[in-house]
Write a protein that holds these residues in place. Structure first.
Motif, mmCIF file in Angstrom:
data_model
loop_
_atom_site.group_PDB
_atom_site.id
_atom_site.type_symbol
_atom_site.label_atom_id
_atom_site.label_comp_id
_atom_site.label_asym_id
_atom_site.label_seq_id
_atom_site.Cartn_x
_atom_site.Cartn_y
_atom_site.Cartn_z
ATOM 1 N N ARG A 171 11.427 10.336 -13.483
ATOM 2 C CA ARG A 171 10.364 10.510 -13.327
ATOM 3 C C ARG A 171 10.483 10.206 -14.745
ATOM 4 O O ARG A 171 9.818 9.177 -15.314
ATOM 5 N N GLN A 175 9.580 6.061 -15.861
ATOM 6 C CA GLN A 175 8.195 5.931 -17.380
ATOM 7 C C GLN A 175 9.365 4.938 -18.012
ATOM 8 O O GLN A 175 8.298 3.667 -18.810
ATOM 9 N N ILE A 194 7.087 7.459 -9.628
ATOM 10 C CA ILE A 194 6.638 8.841 -10.494
ATOM 11 C C ILE A 194 5.763 9.446 -9.358
ATOM 12 O O ILE A 194 4.986 11.071 -10.329
ATOM 13 N N SER A 197 6.547 11.997 -7.328
ATOM 14 C CA SER A 197 8.054 13.349 -7.886
ATOM 15 C C SER A 197 6.937 14.378 -8.332
ATOM 16 O O SER A 197 7.443 15.485 -8.452
#
Length: 272
Positions: A171, A175, A194, A197
């Motif tokens: 993640r 990001q 994301i 996750s």
């Protein structure tokens, strides 16, 4: 004197005999009338019994006919139920096979996309190595900062972490990718990962929020229907079926030709 008395007695006795005869005659007539009435009554009773017996026979025949019709109807219903059950089994089997094929296609498509990402990451690494290499006979330039990994490399590294089960690390990698390369063509997929996750960490609230972000921020991307479908599955798992149906309807309406639309139609039939 005795003679008068005798005649008087004879007259009294005669009167009594006459009266007795009349009473006897009347009694006999009354007896005859009662027997006739009894016979008439018996005949009427016999006729009534005959009518009742005929009515019972008709009713039994009607009841037998009704029972036969009910039996035929039950047999027809059982036959229909058997055929309908077989039809449902065939339809369910067909839908299961179709869904399995769609998932296999998605998996193959995902493998192809991952292979492309690997190739891109490899090309980016080569380009960076060539750019960093000094020309023949020239001294290396130490004033330039080392070039960082490209978006494909960042994506591949984060994806590898997802595959290993390091969801927090993955993640963070996705990001970082979105912050550095927000226009990267795989940015919607990175955002979707994301959300996944969070789902893998059983954080349904965070996952649902990211799934909605993907659909709202990248509505034209291939990740949008996938995110909405995962969001609908999450809602169903949370027993929020009305909200899930709204999301499934959105998939069918906005992405009718997507694989997720076919899956959504099947879920709409079973989600109440």
């Amino acid at each position: 004197m005795r003679s008068r008395t005798t005649h008087a007695q004879y007259r009294t006795r005669g009167s009594l005999l006459a009266s007795g005869a009349v009473v006897l005659a009347l009694s006999t007539t009354a007896c005859f009338a009662s027997k006739g009435d009894v016979r008439v009554l018996q005949d009427e009773l016999r006729a009534l019994r005959s009518q009742i017996a005929q009515s019972d026979t008709v009713r039994r025949a009607q009841a037998d006919t009704a029972m036969m019709l009910i039996a035929h109807t039950n047999d027809s219903l059982r036959l229909f139920s058997t055929r309908f059950a077989a039809f449902q089994a065939n339809v369910s089997g067909g839908l299961y096979d179709m869904n399995r094929q769609l998932l296999q296609i998605q998996e193959l498509s995902g493998q192809s996309q991952r292979r492309l990402q690997e190739l891109r990451a490899s090309m980016e690494a080569r380009n960076e190595a060539l750019a960093a290499a000094p020309a023949p006979g020239a001294a290396p330039d130490t004033t330039k900062p080392p070039a960082g990994p490209g978006p494909a490399q960042l994506f591949q590294v984060a994806f590898d972490q997802m595959q290993r089960g390091s969801f927090g690390v993955a993640r963070t990698g996705f990001q970082d990718l979105l912050e550095k390369y927000p226009k990267f063509e795989e940015a919607p997929t990175a955002q979707l990962y994301i959300g996944q996750s969070f789902a893998e960490e059983k954080n349904a609230a965070a996952a649902d929020s990211v799934y909605q972000l993907v659909a709202n921020k990248y509505p034209q991307s291939k990740a949008a229907p996938t995110a909405l479908y995962k969001y609908a599955l999450s809602l169903i798992a949370q027993k929020k079926n009305p909200a899930a149906r709204t999301v499934l309807d959105r998939i069918v309406k906005n992405y009718p030709n997507s694989d997720e639309a076919s899956l959504a139609r099947d879920l709409l039939r079973t989600t109440k």
